[in-house]
Enzyme design. Structure first.
Site, PDB file in Angstrom:
ATOM      1  N   ARG A  31       7.887  -7.013  11.957  1.00 41.95           N
ATOM      2  CA  ARG A  31       8.684  -5.794  11.742  1.00 41.95           C
ATOM      3  C   ARG A  31       8.980  -5.154  13.090  1.00 41.95           C
ATOM      4  O   ARG A  31       8.064  -4.755  13.804  1.00 41.95           O
ATOM      5  CB  ARG A  31       7.914  -4.821  10.838  1.00 41.95           C
ATOM      6  CG  ARG A  31       8.613  -3.484  10.665  1.00 41.95           C
ATOM      7  CD  ARG A  31       7.906  -2.568   9.655  1.00 41.95           C
ATOM      8  NE  ARG A  31       8.610  -1.301   9.577  1.00 41.95           N
ATOM      9  CZ  ARG A  31       8.153  -0.125   9.999  1.00 41.95           C
ATOM     10  NH1 ARG A  31       6.936  -0.017  10.507  1.00 41.95           N
ATOM     11  NH2 ARG A  31       8.888   0.952   9.912  1.00 41.95           N
ATOM     12  N   HIS A  74      14.079   3.958  13.896  1.00 42.46           N
ATOM     13  CA  HIS A  74      12.706   4.376  14.190  1.00 42.46           C
ATOM     14  C   HIS A  74      12.769   5.497  15.239  1.00 42.46           C
ATOM     15  O   HIS A  74      12.250   5.366  16.349  1.00 42.46           O
ATOM     16  CB  HIS A  74      11.875   3.182  14.658  1.00 42.46           C
ATOM     17  CG  HIS A  74      10.390   3.345  14.504  1.00 42.46           C
ATOM     18  ND1 HIS A  74       9.603   2.506  13.741  1.00 42.46           N
ATOM     19  CD2 HIS A  74       9.529   4.252  15.036  1.00 42.46           C
ATOM     20  CE1 HIS A  74       8.337   2.894  13.819  1.00 42.46           C
ATOM     21  NE2 HIS A  74       8.261   3.943  14.607  1.00 42.46           N
ATOM     22  N   GLU A 121       9.502   6.718   8.479  1.00 45.01           N
ATOM     23  CA  GLU A 121       8.820   8.012   8.394  1.00 45.01           C
ATOM     24  C   GLU A 121       9.760   9.205   8.562  1.00 45.01           C
ATOM     25  O   GLU A 121       9.691   9.935   9.565  1.00 45.01           O
ATOM     26  CB  GLU A 121       7.685   8.073   9.425  1.00 45.01           C
ATOM     27  CG  GLU A 121       6.636   7.008   9.176  1.00 45.01           C
ATOM     28  CD  GLU A 121       5.471   7.078  10.169  1.00 45.01           C
ATOM     29  OE1 GLU A 121       5.550   7.838  11.146  1.00 45.01           O
ATOM     30  OE2 GLU A 121       4.478   6.365   9.949  1.00 45.01           O
ATOM     31  N   ASN A 161       3.397   3.517   5.234  1.00 45.77           N
ATOM     32  CA  ASN A 161       2.652   3.560   6.489  1.00 45.77           C
ATOM     33  C   ASN A 161       1.422   4.422   6.256  1.00 45.77           C
ATOM     34  O   ASN A 161       1.534   5.529   5.709  1.00 45.77           O
ATOM     35  CB  ASN A 161       3.491   4.184   7.604  1.00 45.77           C
ATOM     36  CG  ASN A 161       4.705   3.340   7.970  1.00 45.77           C
ATOM     37  OD1 ASN A 161       4.915   2.254   7.423  1.00 45.77           O
ATOM     38  ND2 ASN A 161       5.498   3.836   8.892  1.00 45.77           N
ATOM     39  N   TYR A 214      -2.529   5.659   7.971  1.00 48.48           N
ATOM     40  CA  TYR A 214      -3.510   5.650   9.049  1.00 48.48           C
ATOM     41  C   TYR A 214      -4.787   6.393   8.706  1.00 48.48           C
ATOM     42  O   TYR A 214      -5.873   5.982   9.077  1.00 48.48           O
ATOM     43  CB  TYR A 214      -2.909   6.279  10.323  1.00 48.48           C
ATOM     44  CG  TYR A 214      -1.820   5.426  10.939  1.00 48.48           C
ATOM     45  CD1 TYR A 214      -2.128   4.477  11.898  1.00 48.48           C
ATOM     46  CD2 TYR A 214      -0.499   5.547  10.528  1.00 48.48           C
ATOM     47  CE1 TYR A 214      -1.143   3.666  12.458  1.00 48.48           C
ATOM     48  CE2 TYR A 214       0.497   4.738  11.079  1.00 48.48           C
ATOM     49  CZ  TYR A 214       0.163   3.802  12.038  1.00 48.48           C
ATOM     50  OH  TYR A 214       1.126   3.003  12.575  1.00 48.48           O
ATOM     51  N   GLU A 247       2.825  -0.233   7.938  1.00 46.58           N
ATOM     52  CA  GLU A 247       2.053   0.108   9.134  1.00 46.58           C
ATOM     53  C   GLU A 247       0.646   0.495   8.725  1.00 46.58           C
ATOM     54  O   GLU A 247       0.451   1.192   7.727  1.00 46.58           O
ATOM     55  CB  GLU A 247       2.637   1.310   9.910  1.00 46.58           C
ATOM     56  CG  GLU A 247       3.874   1.017  10.712  1.00 46.58           C
ATOM     57  CD  GLU A 247       4.392   2.220  11.480  1.00 46.58           C
ATOM     58  OE1 GLU A 247       3.596   3.128  11.824  1.00 46.58           O
ATOM     59  OE2 GLU A 247       5.607   2.254  11.738  1.00 46.58           O
TER      60      GLU A 247
HETATM   61  C1  GBH Z   1       3.483   5.876  13.144  1.00 45.61           C
HETATM   62  O1  GBH Z   1       3.593   7.239  12.891  1.00 45.61           O
HETATM   63  C2  GBH Z   1       4.744   5.490  13.810  1.00 45.61           C
HETATM   64  O2  GBH Z   1       5.643   4.909  12.892  1.00 45.61           O
HETATM   65  C3  GBH Z   1       4.559   4.626  15.011  1.00 45.61           C
HETATM   66  O3  GBH Z   1       5.721   4.594  15.748  1.00 45.61           O
HETATM   67  C4  GBH Z   1       3.387   5.126  15.805  1.00 45.61           C
HETATM   68  O4  GBH Z   1       3.227   4.448  17.006  1.00 45.61           O
HETATM   69  C5  GBH Z   1       2.159   4.966  14.966  1.00 45.61           C
HETATM   70  O5  GBH Z   1       2.291   5.631  13.764  1.00 45.61           O
HETATM   71  C6  GBH Z   1       0.912   5.479  15.639  1.00 45.61           C
HETATM   72  O6  GBH Z   1       1.026   6.824  15.905  1.00 45.61           O
HETATM   73  O7  GBH Z   1      -1.207  16.373  13.046  1.00 45.61           O
HETATM   74  O8  GBH Z   1       0.523  17.397  11.767  1.00 45.61           O
HETATM   75  O9  GBH Z   1       0.816  17.112  14.171  1.00 45.61           O
HETATM   76  C7  GBH Z   1       2.508   8.016  12.686  1.00 45.61           C
HETATM   77  C8  GBH Z   1       2.817   9.152  13.602  1.00 45.61           C
HETATM   78  C9  GBH Z   1       2.132  11.009  14.710  1.00 45.61           C
HETATM   79  C10 GBH Z   1       2.133  11.021  12.317  1.00 45.61           C
HETATM   80  C11 GBH Z   1       1.198  12.159  14.721  1.00 45.61           C
HETATM   81  C12 GBH Z   1       1.198  12.179  12.330  1.00 45.61           C
HETATM   82  C13 GBH Z   1       0.491  14.067  13.590  1.00 45.61           C
HETATM   83  C14 GBH Z   1       0.971  15.096  12.617  1.00 45.61           C
HETATM   84  N1  GBH Z   1       1.928  10.245  13.487  1.00 45.61           N
HETATM   85  N2  GBH Z   1       1.391  12.929  13.530  1.00 45.61           N
HETATM   86  S1  GBH Z   1       0.223  16.596  12.904  1.00 45.61           S
END
Ligand code: GBH
Length: 482
Positions: free
Chosen positions: A84, A130, A175, A317, A319, A384
């Site tokens: 991807r 993206h 996202e 996605n 995490y 993801e």
């Molecule tokens: C993904 O987004 C992305 O698609 C990717 O590009 C990125 O590299 C990967 O994750 C790792 O970060 O705490 O309310 O401020 C997840 C991106 C960025 C989403 C940080 C949550 C914090 C929100 N994340 N964000 S907040």
């Protein structure tokens, strides 16, 4: 909270797809090479006001524009069935508007990458967007101007036309929540606009419409001859109630609707449109703050019908997990106040190098169940999942532990709960430009040396681990102890 710490020894269904992912701005570099146009991330990182913690940029990043063959070799070594990656809109259409022309070198680059993948038995799975909007469109308001949906429709059509003979899996927009909230609400991401509770909703509205446009173009014009599939990618967390108090239980469900339902309900639900609870809460706070109407835009009945059902799968996605508590965030107007949610972490959850990412494997199983229940058993494509550590860790045991436990929770969702998960994608193939964290947080299965002009890639322990999971299609039972 229902956690089940027991490890499940079993394999994934036959044909389960394993892959890895990157995005254009994070890896390509060559930000102004061979006719590429400027994007909002190029503009953002070159701003006089510093936005990136280490002052870095994606100008060179992993130099994958020049080193893509090395990336394909890494993928081949892993044994993945797909890769991807995303297209840089402004590499293909420098101004963002096709009426001003396109860039043949951009077409050549993606043709070369796609052909190299196919020659190595790896399916390309392509994200159209993206987060790197052409700066030329930002000059017209970007995601805040509904005309961006026309530009996105033309760009999507262009991509299907040039690459769809070989690309059979498409993702429209990565996202939309992050693009809306962090780009137009908090303002920590490009284009750096911070009008929470107002412009995040307006950007979100156009992101949803743009997604639907691309889906319909593919469905009507290309699917009959190209025969692929196309969907959205949702940023998901699991929100666990902070206490058993019914107010917190309701707050956690509301938080899921504000995070996932905002973009999910219009597309995947039976009725379409924004979630009722979101419409109700944003309207309530808007009125209380003296706004003449809800700050959440409204879809027309025609738009509701047009957006509903624009999916072939649910791109998910994931995490991390958070706690949700009922309460009023002090700033008005704001997205978080509208939801009446106070988010936090349980301090016992292990940290990562990213402040927002705690290791909570059981939340993955729960979010998969939530999405499946909420949207009628929709096929889920995990697009993801990954872990952040600090730079230059080659024996990345924490990442191996993360993947082991998260992939196992996904296996439980499939085997014990009956959730229809069709594939999994490890974020990321290689260390890369981690947005505002620059190069201070690493997600790669492969290390990249950003101090070396040749950007050498080195496998980490997690690459060997993931390769084994793919080869075994999961976690086959160990031999019985004698
Ligand atoms: C993904 O987004 C992305 O698609 C990717 O590009 C990125 O590299 C990967 O994750 C790792 O970060 O705490 O309310 O401020 C997840 C991106 C960025 C989403 C940080 C949550 C914090 C929100 N994340 N964000 S907040």
């Amino acid at each position: 909270s229902c956690q089940d710490d027991e490890f499940l020894y079993d394999t994934f269904p036959e044909g389960f797809m394993w892959g890895s992912a990157t995005s254009a701005y994070q890896i390509e570099g060559a930000w102004d090479q061979d006719g590429k146009g400027e994007s909002i991330w190029d503009r953002f990182v070159h701003d006089d006001v510093p936005h990136i913690v280490d002052g870095s940029t994606g100008d060179v990043a992993c130099d994958s524009y020049n080193l893509y063959q090395e990336d394909v070799a890494l993928l081949k070594n892993l044994g993945v069935s797909f890769y991807r990656f995303s297209l840089s809109w402004s590499r293909l259409i420098p101004s963002g508007d096709l009426r001003h022309g396109f860039n043949q070198a951009g077409i050549d680059y993606y043709n070369n990458l796609i052909n190299e993948l196919l020659a190595n038995g790896i399916q390309p799975a392509v994200t159209l967007y993206h987060w790197d909007l052409p700066q030329g469109l930002q000059e017209h308001g970007g995601w805040l101007n509904v005309s961006v949906t026309d530009r996105f429709a033309e760009y999507s059509d262009f991509a299907f036309l040039f690459f769809g003979d070989r690309v059979k899996t498409w993702f429209t927009i990565n996202e939309p929540w992050v693009q809306a909230v962090q780009g137009h609400g908090f303002g920590d991401f490009a284009p750096g606009i911070n009008q929470s509770g107002i412009l995040d909703y307006q950007a979100g509205h156009n992101l949803i419409l743009a997604h639907a446009r691309a889906w319909h173009i593919y469905d009507g014009k290309y699917r009959p001859t190209q025969g692929g599939r196309i969907g959205f990618n949702m940023y998901t967390s699991f929100l666990e109630p902070k206490t058993d108090n019914p107010d917190d239980v309701f707050a956690a469900e509301r938080a899921m609707q504000f995070l996932i339902g905002w973009f999910g309900h219009p597309v995947y639900s039976q009725d379409g449109d924004y979630p009722a609870v979101m419409k109700e809460f944003v309207a309530f706070h808007s009125a209380e703050e003296g706004f003449p109407e809800s700050r959440l835009p409204q879809f027309t009945p025609e738009e509701i019908a047009y957006v509903k059902g624009t999916y072939d799968f649910f791109g998910l996605n994931h995490y991390t997990t958070m706690l949700a508590e009922n309460g009023l965030f002090p700033y008005a107007p704001s997205y978080i106040r509208d939801g009446e949610i106070i988010p936090s972490f349980n301090e016992s959850w292990p940290e990562s190098a990213a402040i927002w990412l705690r290791v909570v494997p059981w939340g993955f199983r729960k979010v998969l169940n939530w999405v499946s229940n909420e949207y009628n058993g929709v096929p889920i494509f995990v697009t993801e999942n990954g872990y952040a550590d600090s730079p230059d860790q080659i024996d990345d045991v924490d990442r191996v532990n993360y993947y082991t436990s998260y992939i196992n929770e996904m296996l439980k969702a499939i085997k014990l709960d009956g959730v229809n998960v069709i594939g999994y994608t490890a974020w990321s193939l290689i260390d890369n430009f981690e947005w505002t964290a620059g190069y201070t947080e690493r997600f790669g299965l492969y290390h990249v040396d950003f101090n070396d002009p040749l950007r050498p890639r080195t496998p980490k322990s997690s690459a060997a681990f993931y390769k084994q999971v793919i080869a075994d299609n999961g976690f086959p039972a160990p031999p019985p102890k004698l």
